[in-house]
Write a protein that holds these residues in place. Structure first.
Motif, PDB file in Angstrom:
ATOM      1  N   GLN A  37       0.808  -1.219   0.000  1.00 37.22           N
ATOM      2  CA  GLN A  37       0.000   0.000   0.000  1.00 37.22           C
ATOM      3  C   GLN A  37       0.846   1.276   0.000  1.00 37.22           C
ATOM      4  OE1 GLN A  37      -2.780  -0.096   3.257  1.00 37.22           O
ATOM      5  NE2 GLN A  37      -3.173  -2.270   2.954  1.00 37.22           N
ATOM      6  N   LEU A  38       2.139   1.134   0.209  1.00 44.51           N
ATOM      7  CA  LEU A  38       3.008   2.304   0.306  1.00 44.51           C
ATOM      8  C   LEU A  38       3.129   3.091  -0.983  1.00 44.51           C
ATOM      9  CD1 LEU A  38       6.104   1.248   2.431  1.00 44.51           C
ATOM     10  CD2 LEU A  38       4.354   2.923   2.999  1.00 44.51           C
ATOM     11  N   GLY A  39       3.146   2.403  -2.097  1.00 46.12           N
ATOM     12  CA  GLY A  39       3.364   3.096  -3.361  1.00 46.12           C
ATOM     13  C   GLY A  39       4.825   3.412  -3.594  1.00 46.12           C
ATOM     14  N   SER A  40       5.722   2.821  -2.802  1.00 41.13           N
ATOM     15  CA  SER A  40       7.159   2.983  -2.996  1.00 41.13           C
ATOM     16  C   SER A  40       7.839   1.660  -2.653  1.00 41.13           C
ATOM     17  CB  SER A  40       7.696   4.118  -2.122  1.00 41.13           C
ATOM     18  OG  SER A  40       7.405   3.874  -0.763  1.00 41.13           O
ATOM     19  N   ARG A  41       9.111   1.572  -2.961  1.00 44.49           N
ATOM     20  CA  ARG A  41       9.836   0.315  -2.744  1.00 44.49           C
ATOM     21  C   ARG A  41      10.130   0.087  -1.265  1.00 44.49           C
ATOM     22  NH1 ARG A  41      14.842  -0.681  -5.809  1.00 44.49           N
ATOM     23  NH2 ARG A  41      14.414  -2.795  -5.154  1.00 44.49           N
ATOM     24  N   ALA A  42      10.026  -1.172  -0.879  1.00 47.51           N
ATOM     25  CA  ALA A  42      10.317  -1.564   0.496  1.00 47.51           C
ATOM     26  C   ALA A  42      11.043  -2.902   0.485  1.00 47.51           C
ATOM     27  CB  ALA A  42       9.029  -1.681   1.294  1.00 47.51           C
ATOM     28  N   GLU A  43      11.703  -3.180   1.577  1.00 51.15           N
ATOM     29  CA  GLU A  43      12.347  -4.470   1.759  1.00 51.15           C
ATOM     30  C   GLU A  43      12.073  -4.956   3.170  1.00 51.15           C
ATOM     31  OE1 GLU A  43      16.650  -4.324   1.436  1.00 51.15           O
ATOM     32  OE2 GLU A  43      16.809  -2.823   3.019  1.00 51.15           O
ATOM     33  N   ILE A  44      12.072  -6.270   3.320  1.00 55.81           N
ATOM     34  CA  ILE A  44      11.910  -6.888   4.629  1.00 55.81           C
ATOM     35  C   ILE A  44      13.191  -7.652   4.916  1.00 55.81           C
ATOM     36  CG2 ILE A  44      10.577  -8.467   6.061  1.00 55.81           C
ATOM     37  CD1 ILE A  44       8.283  -8.170   3.977  1.00 55.81           C
ATOM     38  N   ILE A  45      13.740  -7.417   6.090  1.00 58.31           N
ATOM     39  CA  ILE A  45      14.948  -8.130   6.501  1.00 58.31           C
ATOM     40  C   ILE A  45      14.616  -8.927   7.753  1.00 58.31           C
ATOM     41  CG2 ILE A  45      17.353  -7.931   7.222  1.00 58.31           C
ATOM     42  CD1 ILE A  45      17.337  -5.168   5.769  1.00 58.31           C
ATOM     43  N   TYR A  46      14.560 -10.231   7.595  1.00 57.54           N
ATOM     44  CA  TYR A  46      14.332 -11.126   8.722  1.00 57.54           C
ATOM     45  C   TYR A  46      15.691 -11.598   9.233  1.00 57.54           C
ATOM     46  CZ  TYR A  46       9.469 -11.619   7.145  1.00 57.54           C
ATOM     47  OH  TYR A  46       8.160 -11.390   6.780  1.00 57.54           O
ATOM     48  N   VAL A  47      15.857 -11.608  10.552  1.00 61.71           N
ATOM     49  CA  VAL A  47      17.104 -12.092  11.144  1.00 61.71           C
ATOM     50  C   VAL A  47      16.762 -13.201  12.128  1.00 61.71           C
ATOM     51  CG1 VAL A  47      19.220 -11.495  12.364  1.00 61.71           C
ATOM     52  CG2 VAL A  47      18.097  -9.770  10.928  1.00 61.71           C
ATOM     53  N   ASP A  48      17.118 -14.430  11.764  1.00 62.27           N
ATOM     54  CA  ASP A  48      16.884 -15.601  12.607  1.00 62.27           C
ATOM     55  C   ASP A  48      18.018 -15.684  13.619  1.00 62.27           C
ATOM     56  OD1 ASP A  48      16.621 -18.083  13.796  1.00 62.27           O
ATOM     57  OD2 ASP A  48      16.175 -19.127  11.932  1.00 62.27           O
ATOM     58  N   ASP A  49      17.680 -15.435  14.867  1.00 63.15           N
ATOM     59  CA  ASP A  49      18.669 -15.377  15.943  1.00 63.15           C
ATOM     60  C   ASP A  49      18.845 -16.750  16.604  1.00 63.15           C
ATOM     61  OD1 ASP A  49      20.514 -14.330  17.703  1.00 63.15           O
ATOM     62  OD2 ASP A  49      19.005 -13.526  19.078  1.00 63.15           O
ATOM     63  N   GLY A  50      19.200 -17.747  15.799  1.00 65.40           N
ATOM     64  CA  GLY A  50      19.510 -19.066  16.322  1.00 65.40           C
ATOM     65  C   GLY A  50      18.313 -19.951  16.609  1.00 65.40           C
ATOM     66  N   SER A  51      17.259 -19.850  15.825  1.00 73.17           N
ATOM     67  CA  SER A  51      16.073 -20.690  16.030  1.00 73.17           C
ATOM     68  C   SER A  51      16.423 -22.170  15.949  1.00 73.17           C
ATOM     69  CB  SER A  51      14.999 -20.379  14.987  1.00 73.17           C
ATOM     70  OG  SER A  51      14.481 -19.091  15.167  1.00 73.17           O
ATOM     71  N   THR A  52      15.719 -22.947  16.762  1.00 72.75           N
ATOM     72  CA  THR A  52      15.902 -24.403  16.763  1.00 72.75           C
ATOM     73  C   THR A  52      14.612 -25.126  16.386  1.00 72.75           C
ATOM     74  OG1 THR A  52      15.394 -24.480  19.136  1.00 72.75           O
ATOM     75  CG2 THR A  52      17.730 -24.318  18.512  1.00 72.75           C
ATOM     76  N   ASP A  53      13.586 -24.379  15.990  1.00 74.33           N
ATOM     77  CA  ASP A  53      12.280 -24.977  15.696  1.00 74.33           C
ATOM     78  C   ASP A  53      11.935 -24.989  14.203  1.00 74.33           C
ATOM     79  OD1 ASP A  53      11.797 -22.294  15.202  1.00 74.33           O
ATOM     80  OD2 ASP A  53       9.907 -22.240  16.306  1.00 74.33           O
ATOM     81  N   GLY A  54      12.907 -24.717  13.338  1.00 72.66           N
ATOM     82  CA  GLY A  54      12.641 -24.708  11.905  1.00 72.66           C
ATOM     83  C   GLY A  54      12.019 -23.418  11.406  1.00 72.66           C
ATOM     84  N   SER A  55      12.151 -22.344  12.169  1.00 69.42           N
ATOM     85  CA  SER A  55      11.540 -21.067  11.782  1.00 69.42           C
ATOM     86  C   SER A  55      11.994 -20.577  10.412  1.00 69.42           C
ATOM     87  CB  SER A  55      11.842 -19.989  12.828  1.00 69.42           C
ATOM     88  OG  SER A  55      11.131 -20.189  14.004  1.00 69.42           O
ATOM     89  N   SER A  56      13.281 -20.700  10.112  1.00 69.50           N
ATOM     90  CA  SER A  56      13.775 -20.215   8.815  1.00 69.50           C
ATOM     91  C   SER A  56      13.153 -20.985   7.662  1.00 69.50           C
ATOM     92  CB  SER A  56      15.300 -20.313   8.741  1.00 69.50           C
ATOM     93  OG  SER A  56      15.890 -19.284   9.497  1.00 69.50           O
ATOM     94  N   LYS A  57      12.972 -22.271   7.826  1.00 69.15           N
ATOM     95  CA  LYS A  57      12.349 -23.077   6.769  1.00 69.15           C
ATOM     96  C   LYS A  57      10.893 -22.670   6.577  1.00 69.15           C
ATOM     97  CE  LYS A  57      11.320 -27.711   5.281  1.00 69.15           C
ATOM     98  NZ  LYS A  57      10.978 -29.041   5.651  1.00 69.15           N
ATOM     99  N   VAL A  58      10.165 -22.485   7.670  1.00 73.28           N
ATOM    100  CA  VAL A  58       8.759 -22.066   7.595  1.00 73.28           C
ATOM    101  C   VAL A  58       8.659 -20.692   6.947  1.00 73.28           C
ATOM    102  CG1 VAL A  58       6.779 -21.371   9.008  1.00 73.28           C
ATOM    103  CG2 VAL A  58       7.987 -23.498   9.512  1.00 73.28           C
ATOM    104  N   LEU A  59       9.554 -19.791   7.317  1.00 76.08           N
ATOM    105  CA  LEU A  59       9.553 -18.453   6.728  1.00 76.08           C
ATOM    106  C   LEU A  59       9.870 -18.507   5.240  1.00 76.08           C
ATOM    107  CD1 LEU A  59       9.303 -15.417   6.986  1.00 76.08           C
ATOM    108  CD2 LEU A  59      11.703 -15.361   7.683  1.00 76.08           C
TER     109      LEU A  59
END
Length: 118
Positions: A37-59
């Motif tokens: 909805q912004l009408g301009s460029r955006a980026e999302i930066i996710y930082v996985d801080d050592g997850s052990t539950d498979g969070s990065s795979k799910v993301l």
């Protein structure tokens, strides 16, 4: 003189997380919807801080199932270094003119970022 057609990123949203498997798919979907909805460029930066539950795979699966114009970066720490280190890494990787920060639990809601920029 060079004429680059690449437009500048307006907003970088940095989201550190650890073991947030249940929250990440919905958060990513809501965030993409809000940023579109912004009408301009955006980026999302996710930082996985050592997850052990498979969070990065799910993301990663959530990102792949929600293609769009939002550029997504995923940084993965091999162990937990803490929120400060995760935020610092996200800031270093950001290219946006403005920075926004969210928790992976969806509080505050992603739509608040768009409200702040309008």
């Amino acid at each position: 003189m060079y004429n680059y057609s690449v437009s500048k990123i307006t907003l970088s949203v940095i989201i550190p997380f650890k073991n947030e498997t249940p929250n990440l798919p919905n958060l990513h979907s809501e965030l993409c919807d809000s940023l579109s909805q912004l009408g301009s460029r955006a980026e999302i930066i996710y930082v996985d801080d050592g997850s052990t539950d498979g969070s990065s795979k799910v993301l990663t699966e959530a990102v792949m199932s929600h293609p769009g114009q939002i550029h997504v970066k995923l940084m993965t720490f091999w162990r937990n270094f803490g929120q400060t280190a995760a935020l610092s890494a996200g800031i270093d990787a950001s290219q946006g003119e403005f920075l926004g920060f969210l928790d992976a639990d969806g509080q505050p809601p992603p739509s608040d970022l768009v409200t702040l920029l309008h």
